[in-house]
Design a protein around this motif. Structure first.
Motif, PDB file in Angstrom:
ATOM      1  N   UNK A 181       0.676  -1.075  -0.248  1.00 28.01           N
ATOM      2  CA  UNK A 181      -0.110   0.115   0.437  1.00 28.01           C
ATOM      3  C   UNK A 181       0.763   1.346   0.147  1.00 28.01           C
ATOM      4  N   UNK A 203     -10.800  -5.331  -1.974  1.00 31.00           N
ATOM      5  CA  UNK A 203     -12.122  -5.661  -2.013  1.00 31.00           C
ATOM      6  C   UNK A 203     -12.648  -6.313  -2.625  1.00 31.00           C
ATOM      7  N   UNK A 212       4.050  -6.536   4.621  1.00 39.56           N
ATOM      8  CA  UNK A 212       4.227  -5.463   4.398  1.00 39.56           C
ATOM      9  C   UNK A 212       6.382  -5.279   4.087  1.00 39.56           C
ATOM     10  N   UNK A 266       2.834   1.339   6.708  1.00 40.78           N
ATOM     11  CA  UNK A 266       2.247   0.287   7.022  1.00 40.78           C
ATOM     12  C   UNK A 266       0.245   0.512   7.071  1.00 40.78           C
ATOM     13  N   UNK A 314      -1.150   2.375   5.676  1.00 40.57           N
ATOM     14  CA  UNK A 314      -1.955   1.780   4.274  1.00 40.57           C
ATOM     15  C   UNK A 314      -2.413   1.026   4.800  1.00 40.57           C
ATOM     16  N   UNK A 315      -2.649  -0.435   4.865  1.00 37.10           N
ATOM     17  CA  UNK A 315      -3.598  -1.195   5.128  1.00 37.10           C
ATOM     18  C   UNK A 315      -4.598  -0.972   5.467  1.00 37.10           C
ATOM     19  N   UNK A 342      -6.426   1.585   4.086  1.00 34.47           N
ATOM     20  CA  UNK A 342      -6.711   1.990   2.340  1.00 34.47           C
ATOM     21  C   UNK A 342      -7.132   3.293   2.317  1.00 34.47           C
ATOM     22  N   UNK A 349      -5.619   6.145   1.573  1.00 35.72           N
ATOM     23  CA  UNK A 349      -4.148   6.464   0.529  1.00 35.72           C
ATOM     24  C   UNK A 349      -3.321   7.399   1.077  1.00 35.72           C
ATOM     25  N   UNK A 395      -0.162  -2.927  14.486  1.00 39.61           N
ATOM     26  CA  UNK A 395      -0.132  -2.762  12.516  1.00 39.61           C
ATOM     27  C   UNK A 395       0.926  -4.018  12.365  1.00 39.61           C
ATOM     28  N   UNK A 396       0.417  -5.265  11.704  1.00 35.94           N
ATOM     29  CA  UNK A 396       1.757  -6.270  10.785  1.00 35.94           C
ATOM     30  C   UNK A 396       1.454  -7.127  11.683  1.00 35.94           C
ATOM     31  N   UNK A 439      -3.501  -7.809  14.689  1.00 36.32           N
ATOM     32  CA  UNK A 439      -3.558  -7.283  14.152  1.00 36.32           C
ATOM     33  C   UNK A 439      -4.702  -6.075  13.582  1.00 36.32           C
ATOM     34  N   UNK A 463     -13.456   5.018  -2.610  1.00 38.20           N
ATOM     35  CA  UNK A 463     -12.696   3.957  -3.012  1.00 38.20           C
ATOM     36  C   UNK A 463     -12.104   3.701  -1.663  1.00 38.20           C
ATOM     37  N   UNK A 483     -14.832   2.301   0.636  1.00 34.37           N
ATOM     38  CA  UNK A 483     -15.278   0.902   0.827  1.00 34.37           C
ATOM     39  C   UNK A 483     -14.018   0.388   1.760  1.00 34.37           C
ATOM     40  N   UNK A 484     -12.859   0.778   1.481  1.00 33.26           N
ATOM     41  CA  UNK A 484     -11.787  -0.300   1.949  1.00 33.26           C
ATOM     42  C   UNK A 484     -12.555  -0.028   3.936  1.00 33.26           C
ATOM     43  N   UNK A 543     -15.353  -1.655   5.357  1.00 32.72           N
ATOM     44  CA  UNK A 543     -13.962  -3.332   5.463  1.00 32.72           C
ATOM     45  C   UNK A 543     -13.847  -3.313   6.911  1.00 32.72           C
ATOM     46  N   UNK A 544     -14.184  -2.458   8.049  1.00 36.70           N
ATOM     47  CA  UNK A 544     -13.473  -2.107   9.302  1.00 36.70           C
ATOM     48  C   UNK A 544     -14.339  -1.863  10.501  1.00 36.70           C
TER      49      UNK A 544
END
Lengths: 277, 277
Positions: free
Chosen positions: A86, A96, A109, B116, B118-119, B121, B123, B213-214, B218, B249, B252-253, B256-257
């Motif tokens: 990412x 997605x 990562x 990291x 970035x996971x 979603x 940007x 994270x990672x 996580x 987008x 949308x990501x 998920x969470x």
């Protein structure tokens, strides 16, 4: 299972141990080749992993994702991304669609240019918004990235400029150099000076050019914007940083990479711990 | 030679193949233990590397650097850092002193929290300046981090908040949770509303809490600031993101969470591609 594995920035050995274990477990291995580049070719990766690596061009990533997901539904599939999965770009679409299809995914990562630029010594938490400098054409010369740099400069933070990667299908990719990016910026500064605008950066602003960060032949050059316009840093990928307010330790670090030490002489101490150019 | 080796964020296997090769070549291996933490202990690293690992507490990093450099002048020494060597903190001082002493150094990068995240979603190039949220005490309740978040919000970019790690010598370390950070922010919002200031964020601003994270366990939780103040994400380290303008987008990501899907219902489409909360 779909593994999204970051490869880091240098060569085949920059993959993590965990990433390598995942790749060796997979029945199919894709390499995302559009947005980034490694300093080694697909063959070096194949030799190191001991398996075939399928290049996923942009068309595959966007249109043939179905194949990848169909395989990932029944077997372990790796999708390799230079840098972090990412990092500079995002693979949200792949994630997605995997989730929608009920396929588990796992992210491994790695370093990306966004944190590896820390090697020049400018503190990573002192950066503002990242900007992308795009290739100008005869008729299209956008300046919006410059406005973002100015906004960062005014609040005192550094700006990482990702340099444009132009590529049309059936054309070889081209990569912007630090020289080209610096020239475009000098051009914009000229334009704005003619319009008598107040400038938040000039030809003398301290900038940092970086090439092939994380690779053996990495190069870093620190100097004024005008100096960097005359620095050939060699092969891609290049990045450019426009400094904001600097801490004395940041200045000491940049001096390790100075094109010419005297370009730092114009820096003025504004208070006990910060400098402006 | 002095190797500065990033360990990544999860466990012993997150080191890169190149980093592991360097560590196994070194006659002495230090682990910087002050600024970050791994989910595994020093023993797990020692077993994986097959050598002793010396914990370098803050005092060592700052005062006993001489020993490390003296060894690095005659042998290969590794200095291990959780995340990337130049991640959330910097080891510029060590590098500067090595250069001054004529000792070569080599940096082996890895993932840090800065990329990291970035996971989730959002940007990575849409983030503004990173902020640190510090522990409040009875008498010391600084709000400067909030001003930076507001500045980022007004320009539409996301803010990564690194959560305070308080540690005094001879005291066990303490780590701020997403709940605690969210509560401090809610408190500031209350204060400013009472002063009738115009708010750039509210209780309903979409935020993202991230823990470990990672690592295998996580956790990511997306929801309003008020919702996150009620989310226990477990063991450290935690980070908190305050969203700016979002692309569909990205939304949308985040869904998920989502703590609760309906918290995203208040988002308004401002133009074809961006949303505000």
């Amino acid at each position: 299972m779909l593994y999204l594995v970051g490869l880091g920035l240098g060569d085949a050995q920059d993959i993590s141990v965990k990433g390598l274990q995942a790749v060796r477990r997979c029945s199919r291995v894709y390499l995302e080749a559009y947005t980034s580049m490694l300093t080694v070719g697909k063959e070096a990766l194949e030799e190191f992993y001991g398996c075939e690596v399928i290049i996923a061009e942009r068309e595959i990533v966007e249109q043939e994702t179905d194949d990848i997901l169909r395989e990932a539904a029944v077997a372990d599939v790796a999708f390799l991304v230079v840098g972090d999965p990412f990092g500079a770009t995002t693979h949200s679409d792949l994630v997605l669609r995997a989730v929608k299809a009920g396929i588990q995914y796992h992210i491994i990562h790695n370093a990306s240019i966004l944190n590896a630029v820390g090697c020049c010594g400018l503190q990573l938490y002192n950066y503002g918004e990242t900007v992308s400098i795009v290739f100008w054409t005869e008729t299209w010369k956008p300046e919006s990235f410059y406005d973002k740099i100015e906004r960062n400069r005014r609040t005192g933070v550094h700006t990482l400029c990702l340099l444009g990667m132009g590529r049309k299908i059936y054309e070889p990719p081209r990569y912007m150099s630090v020289m080209q990016a610096a020239e475009q910026l000098l051009h914009i500064i000229d334009n704005r000076r003619k319009r008598e605008e107040e400038l938040a950066m000039t030809e003398d602003t301290i900038c940092v050019g970086l090439a092939r960060v994380g690779a053996k032949d990495q190069k870093i050059a620190a100097g004024t914007l005008r100096q960097l316009a005359g620095q050939d840093l060699g092969d891609p990928l290049h990045s450019l940083i426009i400094t904001g307010r600097m801490h004395p330790v940041e200045i000491d670090m940049l001096k390790l990479f100075a094109v010419d030490d005297s370009s730092f002489d114009k820096l003025i101490i504004v208070d006990g711990s910060s400098y402006f150019s």
